[in-house]
Design an enzyme around this catalytic site. Structure first.
Site, short mmCIF file in Angstrom:
data_model
loop_
_atom_site.label_atom_id
_atom_site.label_comp_id
_atom_site.label_asym_id
_atom_site.label_seq_id
_atom_site.Cartn_x
_atom_site.Cartn_y
_atom_site.Cartn_z
CB SER A 137 -0.95 -0.06 1.19
OG SER A 137 -1.95 0.90 1.09
CG HIS A 179 -5.42 -0.06 -1.94
ND1 HIS A 179 -5.82 -1.09 -1.11
CD2 HIS A 179 -4.48 0.62 -1.25
CE1 HIS A 179 -5.16 -1.00 0.05
NE2 HIS A 179 -4.34 0.02 -0.02
CD GLU A 206 -7.86 -3.70 -1.87
OE1 GLU A 206 -8.65 -4.61 -1.57
OE2 GLU A 206 -8.09 -2.49 -1.63
#
Lengths: 284, 284
Positions: A137, A179, A206
């Site tokens: 992330s 994401h 993800e």
């Protein structure tokens, strides 16, 4: 792309994760991280400084790694630059075979770590030793030299839909977004690449990761797909000519969407055909 | 693409609108439609059969066209194939210079009109006369020979994210998608093109249109952008090998995002550089 100075330099592996990797069940990505770090010989350092709750984040990953057999994962405990200055970078990184950078806010990550002795030493290890550096992330986004810091997932790719800021720089000409398809970020990645089409854009879903080795091999690993935005063939790019909130024209963007097991040559910028993928087995 | 049989045949113009075109204020697209239809000499036929409320839809457009100076817009009043059979196709289409197909459900449009004398005559006029045929939203989607009928805007382009069905066929090898970036439909358009990369995918934003003429010129007109997905350079396509709900890899997709005034050659499949766009004016 033939000049060594102008391409990525990776000593061991980079493991770049699109966020929300499975930590409790199959744990394919975390297992892959430990395997690249030497399995039972792995010496792991967790870097949770991106996180809003770094204690919590480090506990989650420390427990996950312990569950997978890591004895004493280390943690860089720091919520400020002062903490990083006070940390013993040499001791923390000595003998480490894998570094895991958690999610959170990539701006916090870079504003706390950037320019510190710790970051410098980590960069040296990443380029000159067999270490694996993983980021998920925000920790993935922060690996780029040109880092995406914010940008609403706007329907139109308009000029202001993304801001770039200097990142940790493990990837010198690859812009990571994460994401990716979950948050519909293709427009902002195309915009980021359009700023300077020299950069390759890589959007990671993800529970999906890319593994980059020193030879130019990028392999997809995980549940979702990886979207590669190659701007090197762009024939027309209007981005400099429009206002901040205007959409712009851009022609000749190349797109590759690749899934688990697929390989992309990030030096040559070309996807590699899986060998004999669809052929029936030979009869011996 | 040199064989005339395998490319689009357009007699006058097709005006393909991404939906939600402005009907009350600037009305650029509706004005463009009337201008292509001959302005004060325009004879307009509204085809509202896609709509859930065809009376309402035809009233809205009839009023909009009257406000722009059209004296007596005609309407194909039909909610069933029987109505279309009973309609006097010759009288409705006699002397018409512009046909406007409203939004609604493209499956309803095609299942009611497909194979009727009216549809056949409209197709003949579209290919052999100087008529302009416009369609918005479902009316735009229905213009394709391979028509997108449904498909959730899924984050991953998975195989089942789009279904194709035979459309009215004004566009023989162009698949139209509409409300495009507003509804994040790039994945489903890439999927639709991946089924048979022979087709060109064109995604049109709201209040935005493309105008196609008989010479291969496609011009963008309106507020948003038009996304062209060209699969002719696809080097790897996994779509036949995966399960319905699985994502698939596809490499070498070419993407052009073009805005108002930009021109694309849909015969040669190449965007055309705006002439001297960014040059300073000559000093005389």
């Amino acid at each position: 792309m033939t000049n060594r100075i102008h391409r990525e330099v990776i000593g061991g592996h980079l493991l770049v994760i699109g966020g929300a990797e499975d930590k409790y069940n199959e744990r394919r990505i975390l297992k892959k991280f430990l395997s690249l770090a030497g399995d039972e010989k792995a010496e792991i350092l967790i870097v949770p400084v991106s996180s809003d709750f770094p204690e919590f984040a480090s506990d989650v990953y420390a427990q996950a790694f312990r569950n997978l057999g890591v004895k004493n994962p280390r943690v860089l405990r720091a919520t400020s630059r002062q903490d990083v200055f006070n940390a013993d970078a040499d001791a923390l990184l000595d003998g480490v075979t894998g570094v895991f950078i958690t999610g959170g806010d990539q701006m916090r990550l870079v504003s706390i770590l950037g320019g510190t002795k710790f970051a410098q030493k980590l960069g040296e290890l990443a380029t000159t030793t067999n270490i694996v550096v993983a980021g998920t992330s925000a920790g993935a986004a922060g690996m780029s030299a040109s880092m995406i810091v914010r940008g609403e997932a706007t329907p139109h790719p308009h000029k202001n839909s993304v801001r770039l800021s200097p990142g940790l720089g493990f990837l010198k000409n690859i812009i990571i977004d994460q994401h990716f398809t979950e948050r519909g970020r293709i427009s902002r990645l195309i915009t980021a690449v359009s700023y300077n089409p020299y950069n390759l854009g890589i959007g990671i879903d993800e529970n999906t990761a890319i593994i980059l080795d020193r030879e130019g091999v990028l392999e997809v690993f995980g549940e979702g797909t990886v979207t590669i935005v190659d701007g090197s063939q762009i024939t027309y790019n209007e981005i400099a000519e429009v206002k901040d909130n205007e959409s712009f024209s851009v022609c000749g963007v190349q797109l590759h969407i690749i899934g688990d097991g697929m390989i992309y040559d990030y030096f040559a910028r070309t996807p590699m055909q899986p060998p004999n993928e669809f052929l029936l087995p030979d009869i011996e």
